[in-house]
Design a protein around this motif. Structure first.
Motif, short mmCIF file in Angstrom:
data_model
loop_
_atom_site.label_atom_id
_atom_site.label_comp_id
_atom_site.label_asym_id
_atom_site.label_seq_id
_atom_site.Cartn_x
_atom_site.Cartn_y
_atom_site.Cartn_z
N THR A 170 6.82 9.91 -6.57
CA THR A 170 6.01 8.95 -5.81
C THR A 170 6.22 7.52 -6.30
N GLY A 171 6.98 7.37 -7.36
CA GLY A 171 7.29 6.03 -7.86
C GLY A 171 8.42 6.12 -8.86
N ILE A 172 9.21 5.06 -8.94
CA ILE A 172 10.32 5.02 -9.90
C ILE A 172 10.24 3.68 -10.63
N THR A 173 10.31 3.73 -11.95
CA THR A 173 10.22 2.47 -12.71
C THR A 173 11.33 2.39 -13.75
N TYR A 174 11.92 1.21 -13.83
CA TYR A 174 12.83 0.87 -14.93
C TYR A 174 12.05 -0.12 -15.78
#
Lengths: 170, 358
Positions: A161-165
């Protein structure tokens, strides 16, 4: 003896003043991060590579006008924290030595897959297939760490539901 | 001959140490104009009366509560031991330091900093730590706070850290070589200007919403220390929406309070009841309240406190009256000065970002 001790004390303090810290040259008003990317996890969109700890100014120029922009002065005027939004992609920056560097990149909709082809809506197994064994996994996230970047896939019921770097300067 | 050389050597040593001392006084930042936050922690030691209420925390306390309003409305003698981005372990050591000087009836701690598990920045460390009086609390605070590249000896001898500031010296460094002007009002940082809150970006997505072990450990130590000293510890979250305070964090703060038998009050949902209007009560688009907002919040919070604690009304006690009259006069004078600048220039020029000497 007392004379020698006094002389030694004065010399020690003077030497310490002349030498300690001379090599650091750092500014107390601007530290806390380590600018310059060093991770294989890089997000790419609009043909531009956006890596954490990369300088933001050239990226902002290449990416064009954001759909939304927000900036806030940090306490005691230690610089501006900036948030650039490009549709479903949010890029946050941190200030260091008078420049802004990428603190994090967040992907919020399925129009923006990662380089490895994972997008919002993919399932956990697809993440593991694309990226291999994670550095750690909870029911809420699968995380990979390389260099100065943590790549996290946020999960709800096994679906991304979300992708973070995120920079380790965060 | 030996006997004659001895006084000369002693004199030389004294002169050298004196020169080093003067150089250090000159070179350490003074935090008197613009960035005044580095003066806040030391200012506490000038206080002449005790405080029944002490706030501890970051900008969410020193910019959002007016102790002058607490005094004028309720006779509560209070002080804010705040500093920029004060981390939880720093708050703990400032609490330890405070309790060496006095024993307030209540301590209010703002939980915003629980989100930070690591030291953030040398600049913020310096602004909090350099002003502390030397003692075990300061030593432990330094050891808990240093970022990579910082050294304990540079705190012991600040000249080692700031010896290269020669090129940055300003008039303030000379004017305030031996004395500083007060920059706060019982720890409160005044701003009367207005910049309306319009909106904030989406909160950062986090992979893990668990508050860190280190800040929670120090919060526990705060609770233990307050209990040991008979001080009531009250946890609050200031009524500020950005940086985002996640529901997950809020539940953890509330659970900690419940477990320790403490009161926890999140003021964000109470803004309407408090009477805050973020189109007029903030000077920086919602990150902090302005003086109008801080007075509203203090007026509401003082009433809330008095329903739950036995904070005394000190009005009528000569020492308190005298001390707070002086503070109130200074507060009103600065307020007038800031309003005058707003009227003349449309913005503050001697306070805040416009006054920062770069």
């Amino acid at each position: 003896m007392r004379k020698r001790a006094l002389t030694a004390l004065v010399c020690a303090v003077a030497l310490a003043c002349l030498s300690a810290g001379c090599g650091s040259g750092k500014d107390a008003a601007a530290d806390g991060g380590q600018a310059g990317p060093s991770s294989k996890y890089v997000f790419e969109f609009k043909g531009v590579e956006v890596a954490v700890n990369a300088e933001m100014a050239p990226l902002a120029e290449a990416l064009g006008e954001p759909s939304d922009y927000f900036e806030s002065e940090s306490c005691a005027f230690q610089g501006l924290d900036k948030v650039y939004t490009y549709g479903g992609v949010t890029v946050r920056t941190y200030p260091q030595d008078g420049k802004d560097y990428v603190l994090s990149v967040e992907l919020r909709d399925d129009a923006f897959p990662t380089r490895e082809g994972i997008y919002i809506g993919a399932d956990r197994d697809a993440v593991l297939e694309a990226y291999g064994q994670p550095a750690d996994e909870t029911g809420a996230a699968v995380r990979y760490v390389d260099g100065d970047c943590t790549l996290a896939f946020l999960l709800t019921d096994g679906t991304v539901t979300g992708i973070t770097y995120t920079s380790d300067a965060a | 001959m030996k006997g004659r050389r001895w006084p000369a050597a002693l004199l030389a040593a004294v002169c050298a140490l004196g020169a080093l001392y003067l150089a250090q006084r000159l070179l350490v930042p003074k935090y008197q104009t613009g960035v005044v936050e580095g003066s806040m922690v030391a200012e506490y030691y000038r206080e002449t009366v005790d405080h029944d209420l002490v706030f501890i925390g970051d900008c969410e306390v020193y910019e959002n509560f007016s102790p002058i309003t607490l005094w004028e409305t309720y006779g509560i003698s209070s002080y804010i031991r705040g500093s920029a981005q004060q981390l939880t372990w720093q708050s703990y050591y400032l609490l330890e330091d405070t309790l060496r000087h006095e024993t307030p009836r209540a301590v209010v701690y703002n939980v915003q900093a629980l989100q930070f598990s690591q030291p953030q920045s040398e600049a913020y460390n310096r602004m909090t730590i350099d002003g502390m009086r030397w003692g075990p609390a300061k030593v432990r605070c330094i050891l808990a706070s240093m970022t990579e590249g910082e050294h304990f000896i540079e705190y012991l001898f600040p000249l080692l850290r700031y010896h290269d500031r020669w090129g940055e010296l300003t008039g303030d460094d000379v004017e305030h070589l031996f004395s500083k002007d007060p920059v706060t009002h019982a720890g409160y940082y005044m701003r009367v200007d207005v910049k309306a809150q319009t909106g904030f970006p989406e909160p950062r997505m986090l992979a893990d919403y668990t508050l860190g072990e280190k800040p929670m450990d120090y919060l526990g130590r705060m609770a233990d220390l307050c209990r040991e000293k008979g001080v009531e510890l009250i946890l609050i979250k200031a009524p500020i929406e950005y940086p985002h305070w996640y529901d997950e964090w809020d539940r953890q703060a509330a659970a900690f309070a419940a477990e320790r038998g403490l009161t926890y009050l999140n003021l964000i949902p109470l803004r309407e009841e408090i009477g805050l209007d973020m189109s007029t009560d903030t000077y920086d688009a919602g990150l902090h309240l302005n003086t109008g907002g801080a007075e509203k919040l203090a007026a509401w919070f003082g009433g809330w406190l008095l329903e739950r604690t036995d904070l005394p009304d000190r009005r009528g006690e000569a020492a308190y009256d005298a001390a707070w009259r002086e503070k109130t006069d200074y507060y009103n004078a600065m307020k007038e000065r800031q309003y005058a600048e707003l009227a003349q220039y449309g913005e503050l020029v001697s306070f805040g970002a416009n006054a920062v000497e770069r």
